[in-house]
Design an enzyme around this catalytic site. Sequence first.
Site, PDB file in Angstrom:
ATOM      1  N   GLU A 177     -52.404 -86.747  31.697  1.00  0.00           N
ATOM      2  CA  GLU A 177     -51.438 -85.939  30.959  1.00  0.00           C
ATOM      3  C   GLU A 177     -50.989 -86.656  29.692  1.00  0.00           C
ATOM      4  OE1 GLU A 177     -49.491 -83.402  34.670  1.00  0.00           O
ATOM      5  OE2 GLU A 177     -48.440 -85.157  33.874  1.00  0.00           O
ATOM      6  N   ASP A 234     -47.963 -82.737  30.042  1.00  0.00           N
ATOM      7  CA  ASP A 234     -47.837 -81.770  31.125  1.00  0.00           C
ATOM      8  C   ASP A 234     -47.598 -80.367  30.566  1.00  0.00           C
ATOM      9  OD1 ASP A 234     -47.327 -81.000  33.988  1.00  0.00           O
ATOM     10  OD2 ASP A 234     -45.337 -80.606  33.185  1.00  0.00           O
TER      11      ASP A 234
END
Length: 228
Positions: free
Chosen positions: A121, A49
């Site tokens: 992610e 992320d």
Amino acid sequence: MKLSAELQAFQRRIGHEFTRPDLLVRALTHGSVSSQTRPDNQRLEFLGDRVLGLVMATALLERDKSASEGQLAPRFNALVRKETCADVARDIDLGAVLKLGRSEMLSGGRRKQALLGDAIEAVIAAVYKDGGFEAAQAMILRLWGKRIDLVDADARDPKTALQEWAQARGETPPAYVELERSGPDHAPVFTMAARLQSGTEARASAKSKRLAEQRAAAMLLQQLEDDA
């Protein structure tokens, strides 16, 4: 560790060949199937992320050197939000290689937005740890592709814009109707219609209902603008 043919094909789809295949396996391992000897992808998701955020912030700054923070922030949010991540994951058929527990698999886990968004992610982090920042950056820019170039100047959701258009004219909010669903269960394609109270509509297809609805709303807005 030697990767299965399925994971080797996935490597080709993302454009990165792992020197440490265990990183890819971990990135694709959901908590529903993890164990002491098989860690899940949550820590990689946390890292990925942040890597995604840095790459997108850098790309947006380079793309528009005169944009203010107030202009950049909504564009950034549009590119890194879970819905966009899940759409990218669907583009590369990530759901087909996710490692899920039986209950999660039976409940449609391979299509769930949250799982797909988290997994892409984690894959980003795996590439970062395997090949460094430049490798992760290259993959992200390649997979996000035109989304970066086409992100709206104010990243405004076309569904919101269409609803505001209808409300300003005293109409009820637009309806979104599923017209067709095709493709395999792990990678369906939805055809949706955005329809106004007057019956005017536009249709679009995508790998998620949300994206198909957005595309249909954008097409209908353009049609209304052209007719004005």
